[in-house]
Design a protein around this motif. Structure first.
Motif, PDB file in Angstrom:
ATOM      1  N   ARG A  79      23.272  16.763   9.832  1.00 45.19           N
ATOM      2  CA  ARG A  79      22.604  16.708  11.141  1.00 45.19           C
ATOM      3  C   ARG A  79      21.089  16.531  10.996  1.00 45.19           C
ATOM      4  NH1 ARG A  79      26.215  18.547  15.388  1.00 45.19           N
ATOM      5  NH2 ARG A  79      28.230  18.497  14.405  1.00 45.19           N
ATOM      6  N   PRO A  93      23.234  24.842  26.932  1.00 45.15           N
ATOM      7  CA  PRO A  93      23.829  24.585  25.620  1.00 45.15           C
ATOM      8  C   PRO A  93      25.132  23.799  25.682  1.00 45.15           C
ATOM      9  CG  PRO A  93      23.432  26.942  25.944  1.00 45.15           C
ATOM     10  CD  PRO A  93      23.032  26.251  27.182  1.00 45.15           C
ATOM     11  N   LEU A  97      25.527  20.009  24.096  1.00 45.66           N
ATOM     12  CA  LEU A  97      26.506  19.684  23.058  1.00 45.66           C
ATOM     13  C   LEU A  97      27.430  18.553  23.498  1.00 45.66           C
ATOM     14  CD1 LEU A  97      27.404  23.246  21.763  1.00 45.66           C
ATOM     15  CD2 LEU A  97      26.363  21.404  20.441  1.00 45.66           C
ATOM     16  N   ARG A 100      25.501  15.350  23.221  1.00 50.60           N
ATOM     17  CA  ARG A 100      25.331  15.006  21.812  1.00 50.60           C
ATOM     18  C   ARG A 100      26.640  14.454  21.235  1.00 50.60           C
ATOM     19  NH1 ARG A 100      22.617  19.555  18.231  1.00 50.60           N
ATOM     20  NH2 ARG A 100      24.756  20.276  17.989  1.00 50.60           N
ATOM     21  N   ASP A 165      30.873  18.984  17.829  1.00 51.45           N
ATOM     22  CA  ASP A 165      30.077  19.280  19.022  1.00 51.45           C
ATOM     23  C   ASP A 165      30.946  19.377  20.270  1.00 51.45           C
ATOM     24  OD1 ASP A 165      27.807  19.436  17.543  1.00 51.45           O
ATOM     25  OD2 ASP A 165      26.891  17.598  18.302  1.00 51.45           O
ATOM     26  N   SER A 168      32.687  22.661  20.161  1.00 51.23           N
ATOM     27  CA  SER A 168      31.751  23.743  20.466  1.00 51.23           C
ATOM     28  C   SER A 168      31.386  23.770  21.944  1.00 51.23           C
ATOM     29  CB  SER A 168      30.476  23.591  19.626  1.00 51.23           C
ATOM     30  OG  SER A 168      30.773  23.775  18.264  1.00 51.23           O
ATOM     31  N   GLN A 175      28.371  27.325  21.915  1.00 50.10           N
ATOM     32  CA  GLN A 175      27.762  27.783  20.663  1.00 50.10           C
ATOM     33  C   GLN A 175      27.641  26.601  19.716  1.00 50.10           C
ATOM     34  OE1 GLN A 175      30.351  30.797  19.168  1.00 50.10           O
ATOM     35  NE2 GLN A 175      29.579  32.367  20.546  1.00 50.10           N
ATOM     36  N   GLU A 176      26.527  26.559  18.990  1.00 53.72           N
ATOM     37  CA  GLU A 176      26.309  25.483  18.019  1.00 53.72           C
ATOM     38  C   GLU A 176      27.414  25.511  16.975  1.00 53.72           C
ATOM     39  OE1 GLU A 176      24.016  22.976  17.521  1.00 53.72           O
ATOM     40  OE2 GLU A 176      23.189  23.371  19.488  1.00 53.72           O
TER      41      GLU A 176
END
Length: 179
Positions: A79, A93, A97, A100, A165, A168, A175-176
């Protein structure tokens, strides 16, 4: 009772990933040492009065292409690749995600579309390309072989990142993902 994410399968996968990482690091080390040696050969020839080796420059250019494609895959794995992102800091968040993951999917789709093009280019080179030696033991027509391999590895890395991602964002509540 074992906790989630531990057990024999996780251990096997973790061991396999460590082996792949060790192979990648050895490959990068070999290419970098090769590039250093190829850069030094003309200098040594010049100072010792030996005739120059004509193919060192071309080989180092091709090794840089190999390093760039496989390095892009490694950067994606960690990453640490280039990412143009102007709006994700406005999102929470989970949404960040999800966006992303969508970006990774798009980049993977581009790589997947380019793999057959690179294969066709390689096929044409093998059929119509020069049989002259680019370097000792390597015909010129084999030089583009890195393109489909590098693009396929990059697509795979991007798909794995998108899956991590996406998982998550939707299953882990934003959460990452774990590295």
């Amino acid at each position: 009772m074992s906790s989630p994410g531990t057990g024999p399968r996780t251990g096997i996968v973790s061991s396999a990933l460590r082996v792949v990482l060790a192979i990648e690091r050895a490959f990068f080390l070999a290419v970098l040492v090769g590039l250093l040696a190829l850069g030094l050969i003309p200098i040594v020839c010049r100072f010792t009065g030996l005739p120059p080796v004509p193919w060192t420059s071309a080989l180092s250019q091709h090794l840089i292409l190999w390093l760039a494609l496989f390095g892009a895959g490694a950067a994606t794995r960690d990453r640490k690749h280039i990412c143009i992102d102007a709006v994700s800091h406005y999102f929470g968040p989970r949404t960040r995600l999800a966006f992303r993951a969508g970006g990774y999917l798009f980049a993977a789709a581009v790589c997947v579309v380019l793999v057959p093009v690179a294969v066709a280019f390689l096929r044409d080179e093998l059929e119509f390309g020069s049989r002259a030696e680019a370097f000792p033991g390597v015909e010129t027509r084999w030089l583009p072989a890195v393109l489909p391999v590098g693009l396929a590895i990059l697509a795979l890395r991007l798909l794995i990142a998108a899956a991590a991602d996406g998982w998550s964002a939707f299953a882990r509540g934003g959460q990452e993902p774990e590295p």
